[in-house]
Design an enzyme around this catalytic site. Structure first.
Site, PDB file in Angstrom:
ATOM      1  N   CYS A   1       0.851  -1.101  -0.052  1.00  0.00           N
ATOM      2  CA  CYS A   1      -0.123   0.189  -0.090  1.00  0.00           C
ATOM      3  C   CYS A   1       0.694   1.294   0.046  1.00  0.00           C
ATOM      4  CB  CYS A   1      -0.773  -0.081   1.113  1.00  0.00           C
ATOM      5  SG  CYS A   1      -2.208   1.365   1.253  1.00  0.00           S
TER       6      CYS A   1
ATOM      7  N   ARG B   1      -2.370   4.519   5.798  1.00  0.00           N
ATOM      8  CA  ARG B   1      -3.113   4.116   4.538  1.00  0.00           C
ATOM      9  C   ARG B   1      -3.456   2.411   4.939  1.00  0.00           C
ATOM     10  NH1 ARG B   1      -1.372   6.546  -0.312  1.00  0.00           N
ATOM     11  NH2 ARG B   1      -1.265   4.631  -1.388  1.00  0.00           N
TER      12      ARG B   1
ATOM     13  N   TRP C   1      -0.040  -4.257   2.036  1.00  0.00           N
ATOM     14  CA  TRP C   1      -1.611  -4.665   2.233  1.00  0.00           C
ATOM     15  C   TRP C   1      -1.814  -5.589   1.383  1.00  0.00           C
ATOM     16  CZ3 TRP C   1      -6.432  -4.297  -0.232  1.00  0.00           C
ATOM     17  CH2 TRP C   1      -7.640  -4.437   0.311  1.00  0.00           C
TER      18      TRP C   1
ATOM     19  N   ASN D   1       2.849  -1.333  -5.680  1.00  0.00           N
ATOM     20  CA  ASN D   1       1.728  -1.228  -5.361  1.00  0.00           C
ATOM     21  C   ASN D   1       0.794  -1.538  -6.762  1.00  0.00           C
ATOM     22  OD1 ASN D   1       2.202  -0.060  -2.786  1.00  0.00           O
ATOM     23  ND2 ASN D   1       1.706   1.952  -3.172  1.00  0.00           N
ATOM     24  N   GLY D   2      -0.483  -2.346  -6.390  1.00  0.00           N
ATOM     25  CA  GLY D   2      -1.330  -2.702  -7.514  1.00  0.00           C
ATOM     26  C   GLY D   2      -1.123  -4.190  -7.275  1.00  0.00           C
TER      27      GLY D   2
ATOM     28  N   GLU E   1     -24.129   4.638   5.944  1.00  0.00           N
ATOM     29  CA  GLU E   1     -22.790   5.173   6.492  1.00  0.00           C
ATOM     30  C   GLU E   1     -22.626   4.699   7.962  1.00  0.00           C
ATOM     31  OE1 GLU E   1     -19.384   7.243   6.850  1.00  0.00           O
ATOM     32  OE2 GLU E   1     -20.228   6.209   5.242  1.00  0.00           O
TER      33      GLU E   1
ATOM     34  N   LYS F   1     -19.506   2.694   9.236  1.00  0.00           N
ATOM     35  CA  LYS F   1     -18.544   3.021  10.112  1.00  0.00           C
ATOM     36  C   LYS F   1     -18.442   1.929  11.122  1.00  0.00           C
ATOM     37  CE  LYS F   1     -16.883   6.105   8.376  1.00  0.00           C
ATOM     38  NZ  LYS F   1     -17.107   5.503   7.391  1.00  0.00           N
TER      39      LYS F   1
ATOM     40  N   GLU G   1     -16.247  -1.139   9.986  1.00  0.00           N
ATOM     41  CA  GLU G   1     -15.149  -0.790   9.515  1.00  0.00           C
ATOM     42  C   GLU G   1     -14.118  -0.794  11.072  1.00  0.00           C
ATOM     43  OE1 GLU G   1     -14.875   2.153   5.754  1.00  0.00           O
ATOM     44  OE2 GLU G   1     -15.362   3.081   7.620  1.00  0.00           O
TER      45      GLU G   1
ATOM     46  N   HIS H   1     -40.081  -6.219   5.779  1.00  0.00           N
ATOM     47  CA  HIS H   1     -39.766  -6.930   4.293  1.00  0.00           C
ATOM     48  C   HIS H   1     -38.519  -7.655   4.514  1.00  0.00           C
ATOM     49  CE1 HIS H   1     -42.829  -4.800   2.006  1.00  0.00           C
ATOM     50  NE2 HIS H   1     -42.266  -3.792   2.379  1.00  0.00           N
TER      51      HIS H   1
ATOM     52  N   LYS I   1      -6.540   2.999   3.338  1.00  0.00           N
ATOM     53  CA  LYS I   1      -7.116   4.255   3.122  1.00  0.00           C
ATOM     54  C   LYS I   1      -7.441   4.578   1.727  1.00  0.00           C
ATOM     55  CE  LYS I   1      -8.551   8.335   4.495  1.00  0.00           C
ATOM     56  NZ  LYS I   1      -9.686   8.448   5.211  1.00  0.00           N
TER      57      LYS I   1
END
Length: 617
Positions: free
Chosen positions: A2, A27, A83, A109-110, A490, A494, A497, A513, A612
């Site tokens: 990362c 990150r 990461w 990275n990638g 949201e 949170k 996470e 439902h 991040k």
């Protein structure tokens, strides 16, 4: 992924590399490593460890006890925080990775999408692999083409590698050369006096230089102590502008806060002031967004808006959908950026695309932007990081000016995105259906938001007390209607996470439902219920939950007495225009998630498995 930091100059590289990695810790990562070209040995010396950078530092300081100490005193080196994508977090899988002869080192990275095909070719040629990563393929592949010129070898190797990458490469045979390459994953060049840096983020180099070159896709930069040159993968020279950026070393300090996340939650009033400063035309009841000036003609003619985003930005975009449709009367669709380019979307001549990303480097959102441009659309960006890839690739856009966000779980950027989308909706609405009086009311309400957020933040201790009753729970349900459905989504995100508690966000009417089957005393339900046109319907939802033994946490405004008999806890927040209530309603949910996570003993700034800036698909 990362984080990448690389250095070439006349100073000891190791301290610069380690310090740069520390500035990228926000990150998210699971292992770290460095490779330095030894000053005395002339060999690439590599040290890697699992865990935090302090574990790597400890490993380095303990080396030499009872054995040979590696020569890490050189002035050129590369480093990385990983990461995990391919392979578990282990020392073998950590970066840097070396060629079979140990003479070439790579950080990456990638994701290399065709790594399995390339690996088979290398294995057929006798190469033995020591890791499970796609990155190790790159080191061996570059070595395969190396004939005395590292830059040419990298460029030749990249011709047949598919996927995304930001690379830094060094070679024992060329101790005065550092190579960087980029495709799809961010990489910047920092230019100093007699020294240069490569990094995946400006924050890693700002204490050394403010002269930055943003590398573009397929750029390969060859750096020596005397300067640098950039070519594309076809060996054609390209020119990139060197920009002077403002250094702010205070952004990476927590101040008096225990975590960056809490600091950033409390920075929201100032972030929103910065976000609206100079953009609210209070006497005209309108907004001025300089980044959209060149697109005003398109804005007047559009008949459809598509907003693409991921994660938290997606939920901000959902609020934006309601705002633009209500104030401007323009149909809006919100698309997950990760799905947008695979869906063959229909984009008309008068369709406007917005991409929303805090970092401006989100791989899926960038891919959606490129797909929209291929189809001829005007694409505008909403992002926080000046000079980011998405900001530069878009036809125009708006910066949040929320300040650097270090905590992995986004807070102030979410509300800044909502406010910017409100400004866009106001601008579009005043062109179409909003009256002068309505515009005045909205601009005043937007201007008052920072003060109302400050009032809301005073509830932190009360919310901590509530968190103490629920932090051991295994599941949560979040409900909201209309503008508050995205807020519920949201809020649930949170909690997931940073606390690792399973949580789901639903439109409140959808509870019956299916999700109502889950309701019991062990399933806390958070309902966003300010006093608005749908308040009575939310009260009905609360009654249904209470009748089934559910425990209710309500986020409400002061005039919500009917909830008293149903709710276990009521968090009362200030009131504003119904369309702007999501900004205020989201703050208690951020604090609830934060306090629950801290009570559970979690690292809220660097939650497990998260990064991040998600720069891979």
């Amino acid at each position: 992924m990362c984080g990448i930091v690389a250095y070439i100059g006349d100073k000891p590289a190791l301290p610069i590399l380690l310090n740069g990695l520390k500035r990228l810790e926000y990150r998210g990562y699971d292992s770290a490593g460095v490779s330095v070209l030894g000053a005395a040995s002339g060999r690439i010396e590599t040290v890697k460890s699992v865990g935090k950078i302090r574990a790597l530092e400890s490993k380095i300081s303990g080396m030499g006890d009872g054995g040979a100490k590696p020569d890490l005193d050189g002035v050129i080196g590369i480093s990385h925080t990983r990461w995990a994508t391919h392979g578990e977090p282990t020392v073998a899988n950590a970066h840097p990775h070396l060629s079979a002869d140990g003479r070439i080192a790579v950080v990456h990275n990638g994701i290399i999408e065709n790594y399995a095909t390339v690996k088979k070719i290398l294995e057929s040629e006798g190469v033995k692999f020591v890791s499970d990563t796609d990155t190790e393929v790159i080191a061996h592949w570059i070595s395969r083409f190396y004939e005395g010129n590292l830059g040419e070898a990298v460029q030749e190797a990249l011709k047949s590698l598919e996927g995304a990458f930001g690379l830094a490469v060094v070679c024992e045979a060329e101790p005065d050369v550092l190579i960087g390459a980029r495709r799809g994953s961010p990489l910047i060049l920092g230019v100093g006096e007699g020294e240069s840096f490569l990094a995946s983020d400006v924050s890693a180099v700002v204490e050394h230089t403010q002269k930055i070159v943003y590398l573009e896709d397929d750029d390969v930069v060859e750096i020596t102590r005397g300067g640098f040159s950039i070519r594309n993968v076809l060996r054609q020279p390209v020119r990139r502008e060197t920009l002077e950026i403002e250094a702010d070393l205070e952004i990476a300090k927590k101040g008096n806060f225990p975590h960056f996340m809490l600091k950033e939650i409390f920075e929201q009033p100032e972030a929103l002031r910065n976000c609206t400063r100079g953009r609210l035309l209070l006497d005209e009841g309108n907004a001025k967004l300089a980044g959209l000036d060149n697109s005003m003609r398109e804005l007047r003619s559009i008949d459809r808006v598509i907003i693409t985003a991921c994660g938290t930005s997606y939920y901000a975009a959902m609020v934006g959908e309601y705002l633009i449709e209500e104030w401007a009367g323009i149909p809006v669709e919100v698309e997950y950026a990760s799905e947008f380019r695979y869906r063959n979307p229909i984009i008309g001549a008068n369709t406007l695309i917005f991409t929303v990303s805090q970092s401006g480097e989100t791989a899926d959102t960038l891919a959606a932007l490129k797909e929209a441009k291929r189809k001829g659309a005007t694409v505008l960006s909403i992002c926080n990081v000046v000079g980011s890839t998405i900001a530069r690739a878009a036809d125009g856009g708006v910066y949040l000016h929320a300040g650097a966000e270090i905590g992995v779980a986004s807070t102030k950027a979410f509300n800044a995105q909502v406010v910017v989308l409100a400004l866009v909706a106001l601008l579009l609405g005043r062109q179409r259906r909003l009256s002068f009086e309505q515009g005045i009311e909205i601009t005043r309400a937007l201007g008052a938001l920072p003060g109302l957020v400050e009032e809301t933040l005073k509830l932190s201790d009360e919310i901590l007390s509530i968190a103490g009753d629920y932090y051991t729970c295994a599941n949560f349900l979040y409900l909201g209607r209309h503008y508050h459905y995205p807020v519920a989504m949201e809020g649930a995100l949170k909690l997931k996470e940073i606390s690792y508690i399973h949580a789901e966000g639903y439109p409140a009417a959808e509870m019956k439902h299916g999700p109502i089957a889950l309701i019991d005393a062990n399933m806390p339900v958070v309902i966003v219920a300010p006093k608005d046109a749908l308040f009575d319907k939310v009260v009905s939802n609360a009654m249904e939950i209470k009748a089934r033994g559910g425990r209710l946490i309500m986020v409400a405004t002061g005039d919500s007495a009917p909830l008293d008999k149903f709710a276990s806890h009521i968090i009362r927040i200030p009131a504003t225009l119904p369309a702007l209530m999501p900004v205020l309603a989201s703050v208690p949910l951020q604090l609830l998630a934060y306090h629950i996570a801290v009570l559970r003993g979690n690292d809220v700034d660097m939650p497990r498995n998260l990064a991040k800036s998600v720069t891979v698909e």
